[in-house]
Design an enzyme around this catalytic site. Sequence first.
Site, PDB file in Angstrom:
ATOM      1  N   ASP A  82      13.708 -23.105 -56.288  1.00  0.00           N
ATOM      2  CA  ASP A  82      13.006 -22.259 -55.306  1.00  0.00           C
ATOM      3  C   ASP A  82      11.589 -21.895 -55.731  1.00  0.00           C
ATOM      4  O   ASP A  82      10.759 -21.566 -54.909  1.00  0.00           O
ATOM      5  CB  ASP A  82      13.807 -20.986 -55.015  1.00  0.00           C
ATOM      6  CG  ASP A  82      13.684 -19.971 -56.125  1.00  0.00           C
ATOM      7  OD1 ASP A  82      14.170 -20.247 -57.246  1.00  0.00           O
ATOM      8  OD2 ASP A  82      13.071 -18.921 -55.886  1.00  0.00           O
TER       9      ASP A  82
ATOM     10  N   ASP B 259      11.024 -22.108 -61.773  1.00  0.00           N
ATOM     11  CA  ASP B 259      12.087 -22.336 -62.751  1.00  0.00           C
ATOM     12  C   ASP B 259      13.106 -23.304 -62.144  1.00  0.00           C
ATOM     13  O   ASP B 259      12.814 -23.932 -61.127  1.00  0.00           O
ATOM     14  CB  ASP B 259      12.733 -20.994 -63.163  1.00  0.00           C
ATOM     15  CG  ASP B 259      13.272 -20.237 -61.954  1.00  0.00           C
ATOM     16  OD1 ASP B 259      13.455 -20.864 -60.893  1.00  0.00           O
ATOM     17  OD2 ASP B 259      13.511 -19.027 -62.064  1.00  0.00           O
TER      18      ASP B 259
ATOM     19  N   TYR C 231      17.750 -12.510 -57.116  1.00  0.00           N
ATOM     20  CA  TYR C 231      17.792 -12.482 -55.656  1.00  0.00           C
ATOM     21  C   TYR C 231      18.921 -11.574 -55.166  1.00  0.00           C
ATOM     22  O   TYR C 231      19.752 -11.992 -54.365  1.00  0.00           O
ATOM     23  CB  TYR C 231      17.917 -13.903 -55.090  1.00  0.00           C
ATOM     24  CG  TYR C 231      16.610 -14.679 -55.179  1.00  0.00           C
ATOM     25  CD1 TYR C 231      15.571 -14.397 -54.293  1.00  0.00           C
ATOM     26  CD2 TYR C 231      16.413 -15.661 -56.138  1.00  0.00           C
ATOM     27  CE1 TYR C 231      14.369 -15.079 -54.374  1.00  0.00           C
ATOM     28  CE2 TYR C 231      15.210 -16.357 -56.218  1.00  0.00           C
ATOM     29  CZ  TYR C 231      14.199 -16.053 -55.334  1.00  0.00           C
ATOM     30  OH  TYR C 231      13.003 -16.727 -55.394  1.00  0.00           O
TER      31      TYR C 231
ATOM     32  N   GLU D 193       3.036 -17.546 -59.266  1.00  0.00           N
ATOM     33  CA  GLU D 193       4.234 -18.331 -58.982  1.00  0.00           C
ATOM     34  C   GLU D 193       4.310 -18.575 -57.474  1.00  0.00           C
ATOM     35  O   GLU D 193       3.927 -17.720 -56.675  1.00  0.00           O
ATOM     36  CB  GLU D 193       5.498 -17.598 -59.459  1.00  0.00           C
ATOM     37  CG  GLU D 193       6.745 -18.467 -59.402  1.00  0.00           C
ATOM     38  CD  GLU D 193       7.915 -17.897 -60.218  1.00  0.00           C
ATOM     39  OE1 GLU D 193       7.928 -16.688 -60.499  1.00  0.00           O
ATOM     40  OE2 GLU D 193       8.819 -18.693 -60.556  1.00  0.00           O
TER      41      GLU D 193
END
Length: 502
Positions: free
Chosen positions: A63, A66, A215, A462
């Site tokens: 996503d 990472d 998340y 990111e």
Amino acid sequence: MASAVFVGAIDFDYGDALSKSLLYFEAQRSGRLPYNQRVTWRDHSGLTDGLEQGVDLVGGYYDAGDHVKFGLPMAFTVTMLSWGVIEYGRDIESADEMDHALEAIKWGTDYFIKAHTTPNVLWAEVGDGDTDHYCWQRPEDMTTSRQAYKVDQDNPGSDIAGETAAAMAAASIVFRRSNPHYSHLLLHHAQQLFEFGDRYRGRYDESVAEVKSYYGSVSGYEDELLWAALWLHKATDDEYYLEYAISNANLMGGVGWAMNEFSWDVKYAGVQIMASQLLMEGKHGDDQRGVLEQYRRKAEHYLCSCLGKNNGSNVERSPGGLLFIRKWNNMQYVTSAAFLLMVYSDALRGMNRELRCPGGTVSPAEMLAFAKSQVDYILGSNPRNMSYLVGFGSVFPRMMHHRGASIVSYREYKGFIGCTQGYDDWYSSEDPNPNVVVGALVGGPDSRDAFVDDRGNYMQTEACTYNTAPLVGVFAKLWHLQNPSFDVLNKEKSALLASYKK
Ligand SMILES: *[C@@H]1O[C@H](CO)[C@@H](O)[C@H](O)[C@H]1NC(C)=O
Ligand SMILES: *[C@@H]1O[C@H](CO)[C@@H](O)[C@H](O)[C@H]1NC(C)=O
């Protein structure tokens, strides 16, 4: 229409932005890469995902920067890509990017089919954030745990089941014409997942503790259940799903929450906009109108808040004009807002109506212009003159927080790069990333338009798949407004004429 939006404004090459946005999803692929993979600095990875648990979980998307595969944001990404194709498919087709858009969606839905092994089992995550973050490695070298985690009837996850149902239902609409068998399969999974999520209620972060600090589902699962119901209704026209969203509107917060953000976690604004579309299309019974109007009032609260036209609670803006929700990955809220504003402005234009906000009325053209202003900020019309879409223009972030991008490509150097070696040799390097993740949208600047292009500054550098996903449809629409004569319908007509001439 086009001229009203474009006159006097800085114009970007939205067609280029569209093509690049779709390339991004190829860079984020996990699994065995196909022969036509265009992002060639990447190679196969995660080929044993699920093996320990005896299930094939190869594929899907990383996503962000990472290598954990997180199901909830992945599903939201696919829902938004699909929604973009549903609303702006003709624009995407006219720009000759439909095949790439379908591939981006299918890379996700193929994975969801694998992950939904039985009606009441959904694999929610592969890998875990804690061990993953000890390592700075290319995905091709991964040595971290690839443990997979699931939700089932004893360990429920109504939020992830609901979002995955929404993604598969939305994608079933996308593939209806080009691949009816696949579309039917997706719908079947979507219906089962919704039933599973609805019957066995619970938050997935209480069943899969590993997701919590990455998340966690702060808004709970009720927004996802409403969202899934509306997507299933859109895919099937089955009254049962609409009635679900009507009769649970109050109980599940659909008409209660006045929102300022729309994200992988908080879906209420999306639910409210979809309900408003049904109202405008007249797709409801007389007895359902009242509740749909309540949904619409909340949808309009969200839109007015983005437009700065509420009495009181408006979304903050940076001095440069960027919507600002929070300092960690703020861009995700900007792109989802641009998408919803554009969709609603199209719906209002179709009805010849305006948006009535406490602070005054806003025309569909003004809503579109505001959405465009946010996109233009992203592409370089901002105080730093920087494109936050990586690889677009000449000035963009060079130090994106992304493991694969920051280490020499596996295609160039096949020697193993270990977990801490990556930190020592690559993460801490002062050099720009050797690989450019074209089409990635980074977290972006803070509330004062400040941005520090530093690999360690993950709040800003990111990127995430759900940042770019809403932009696909938005770029396509802006490109088409810019190039109205490139129309797929014209193209078909001229192909037909050419064939007559032969
Ligand atoms: C805006 O809010 C203030 C304070 O709550 C109130 O006095 C005023 O009437 C409101 N204006 C409108 C147009 O709703
Ligand atoms: C951005 O571009 C404008 C117009 O060309 C210029 O005036 C301004 O100094 C630039 N800002 C930065 C930070 O480069």
